[in-house]
Design an enzyme around this catalytic site. Structure first.
Site, PDB file in Angstrom:
ATOM      1  N   ASP A   1      -7.819  -4.941  -0.321  1.00 43.68           N
ATOM      2  CA  ASP A   1      -8.255  -5.560  -1.580  1.00 43.68           C
ATOM      3  C   ASP A   1      -8.024  -7.201  -1.678  1.00 43.68           C
ATOM      4  O   ASP A   1      -8.609  -8.088  -2.463  1.00 43.68           O
ATOM      5  CB  ASP A   1      -7.794  -5.014  -2.990  1.00 43.68           C
TER       6      ASP A   1
ATOM      7  N   HIS B   1       0.765  -1.277   0.097  1.00 45.00           N
ATOM      8  CA  HIS B   1       0.062  -0.020   0.046  1.00 45.00           C
ATOM      9  C   HIS B   1       0.758   1.230  -0.084  1.00 45.00           C
ATOM     10  O   HIS B   1       1.856   1.327   0.590  1.00 45.00           O
ATOM     11  CB  HIS B   1      -0.939  -0.039   1.292  1.00 45.00           C
TER      12      HIS B   1
END
Length: 460
Positions: free
Chosen positions: A397, A338
Site C-alpha cells: 500500500d 505487515h
C-alpha cells in the site's frame, strides 16, 4: 402554513435525534464486554494467537506467502515471497518481458492451477473479451440509477442485480460457478468506471461520459481507455496498471475478504451473494482502504515539510506522527509494517520499481524520492518507538496509491481497483471451497452474559 409545517418538522426531527441519542446510550451500556474475559477464555481475537499469527482454519493450494527460512530448525526472517499456485509471482512478472495481458495470465493461473500455454490463451482470451460486455439496458436501469457516493457500494448493487440477468443463478456446480466468476471478473472494470461516471454526473454535476470496452485490449488497457475522456494511455501506463492488478490478485485464504468468500460460500449460497459479501469486506478501511490513508498522510507530510530532501526535518515530523502529535493522531505511519512479511513485502519491491519508471515518465522523481526517504526512515523510527526487534518493512500500500495518482486515477477508484484485482482470487477460493469442503463454517462464540427471569411489561 408552510412555515408552520417546517417548524413541526424541525421539532419532530429534534425529538427523533433525542430518541436516537437515548437508544445509542442504551446500546453502549448493554453491549460492552469485559476485555479481561478474552484473556480468561483464551479467545483468539481476530482469529490470531497472542503472537499475531493467524489461527489455522483451512487448507489451500491457491497461494502461499513466505517470510521466513528454516535454518537449523529455526525460522529466520527472510525477504518475502508470494506464490500463485506454487509459482513465484516475482518470476512470473519478470517472465512477461513487457508483454501485456499479464493480469489475464494470472487469472488463468489462479483459476485453473497452471500457467497457460499460448494455445490455451488463444482459447481463453476470446471468452474473456465476449464476457466484458454489459447491455445498454443494464447500464441504464442499474448502473446509472441510484448512484452512490461510494463506488464500492454501487459495484455491490450491480453484482447483486446481475443475479436477475443470469438464466441459472442458483446452480453452484463448479462449471456454472466458473462461468459466473469469469463473467464477473471481465465485467468488474466496466462496473467500476461506469459507477464512477454516474457518481460524477449525478452527484457532482459533471458531464456524463461513457466509453465502451474495446475487444482485444487487456483489462488494464480497457480500464484506462474507459476512464479517460480521450481514451489514450501510454504503453508504460498500461503495463504498470497490469502489474498492480497481478500483485493484488491474491494473498492467501486468511485475508478478511477472501475468508469472507470461504465463509459465505460454505453456506451454499449463490455466486453473486458471495462476491457482494467479499466486496463489502474489502470496502472496510482496515482492509482495502489502506493505500488511500497513505496518500492522505503524504499530502499532510508535504504540507509540513519545507525541504523534501532534508532527512532531519522529515525524521522530526515522522516522529511527531508516531507520537500522535501530527496527521490523524493515530500514532501510525501508514503503509509500513505487515502481519506476515518481515524483511520485505515482495509486492512492494516490485511495485516500487515500476513506480520509479512511471515517476520518470511523469517527471515526478522529486515526489518519488520523498516516498523513498520516508520508507527508509519510518522502519527504523517505528522499531525504536515500539522497542521492536522484528524488522518493519513497507507494504504494497505504500506505493500503490502513488502509482494510481500518477496514472490519473481518482481516489474514489482506489479500492475498486483492488476489487477488480482480487476478483480472480475470490473466485478461485470460492471454487476451492465448493469442490473440497462439505461443512458450513461456524466458529464458536462463548456466552458471557447473565441469565435472568423474564419480567412482564407492567413490572419493568
Amino acid at each position: 402554513m408552510s412555515a408552520e409545517i417546517e417548524m413541526i418538522d424541525m421539532e419532530e426531527m429534534g425529538e427523533l435525534r433525542s430518541n436516537m441519542d437515548s437508544l445509542e446510550l442504551e446500546l453502549m451500556k448493554n453491549h460492552g464486554i469485559d476485555p479481561n474475559l478474552y484473556v480468561e477464555y483464551d479467545v483468539k481475537r481476530g482469529l490470531r494467537d497472542s503472537s499475531g499469527k493467524g489461527v489455522l482454519t483451512g487448507l489451500t493450494e491457491i497461494s502461499d506467502v513466505s517470510a521466513y527460512e528454516l535454518v537449523n530448525g529455526r525460522n529466520i526472517p527472510a525477504d518475502g515471497k508470494l506464490f500463485y499456485q506454487g509459482i513465484n509471482v516475482s518470476e512470473m512478472i519478470e517472465g512477461l518481458h513487457g508483454r501485456k495481458f499479464g493480469f489475464e495470465e494470472a487469472i488463468y493461473l489462479l483459476m485453473f492451477g497452471k500457467l497457460p500455454s499460448q494455445k490455451e490463451l488463444d482459447v481463453f482470451f476470446p471468452v474473456m473479451f465476449e464476457m466484458e460486455e454489459l447491455s445498454g439496458r443494464f447500464v441504464r436501469d442499474v448502473v446509472m440509477k441510484a448512484s452512490s457516493r461510494n463506488v464500492m457500494n454501487s459495484m455491490q448493487r450491480c453484482i447483486l442485480t446481475l443475479y436477475s440477468y443470469d438464466d441459472n443463478p442458483e446452480d453452484i456446480s463448479p462449471g456454472n460457478v466458473l462461468r459466473q466468476t469469469l463473467e464477473l471478473t471481465a465485467k468488474m472494470p466496466i462496473l467500476a468506471v461506469y459507477a464512477y461516471n454516474a457518481y460524477l454526473h449525478f452527484r457532482k454535476g459533471e458531464m456524463l461520459m461513457i466509453r465502451n470496452p474495446e475487444k482485444g485490449l487487456s483489462l488494464a488497457e480497457n480500464f484506462l481507455q474507459m476512464l479517460r475522456p480521450d481514451g489514450k494511455y501510454t504503453e508504460l501506463e498500461a503495463r504498470v496498471l497490469d502489474i498492480a492488478l497481478i500483485l493484488h490478485a491474491e494473498h492467501g485464504g486468511g485475508n478478511n475478504s477472501t475468508f469472507t468468500t470461504h465463509v459465505v460460500t460454505s453456506s451454499g449460497t449463490d455466486t453473486y451473494s458471495s462476491i457482494a459479501a467479499s466486496l463489502g469486506s474489502l470496502k472496510g478501511p482496515r482492509h482495502g482502504g489502506a493505500n488511500l490513508k497513505v496518500q492522505h498522510m503524504f499530502a499532510d507530510i508535504k504540507e509540513h515539510i519545507e525541504d523534501w530532501k532534508n532527512e532531519a526535518e522529515a525524521e522530526a515530523y515522522l516522529q511527531k506522527i508516531l507520537d500522535k502529535q501530527a496527521f490523524d493522531h493515530s500514532g501510525l505511519i501508514y503503509g509500513m509494517g505487515h502481519a506476515v512479511y518481515t524483511l520485505s513485502d515482495p509486492r512492494e519491491v516490485i511495485l516500487k520499481k515500476f513506480a520509479r519508471m512511471l515517476a520518470e515518465e511523469k517527471d515526478m522523481m522529486e515526489e518519488f524520492a520523498l516516498y523513498e526517504m520516508v520508507e527508509r526512515l519510518a522502519g527504523r523510527l517505528i522499531m525504536n518507538q515500539r522497542k521492536m526487534f522484528k524488522n518493519v518493512c513497507a507494504n504494497v500500500d505504500f506505493y500503490s496509491g502513488f502509482v494510481y495518482t500518477m496514472l490519473g486515477i481518482p481516489e474514489e477508484l482506489f479500492t475498486p481497483i483492488f476489487a477488480i484485482a482480487r476478483m480472480p482470487g475470490w473466485s478461485a477460493h470460492r471454487l476451492e471451497e465448493l469442490i473440497n469442503a462439505s461443512k458450513i463454517i461456524r466458529p464458536a462464540y462463548k456466552y458471557v452474559g447473565v441469565h435472568t427471569d423474564y419480567i412482564p411489561i407492567e413490572n419493568r
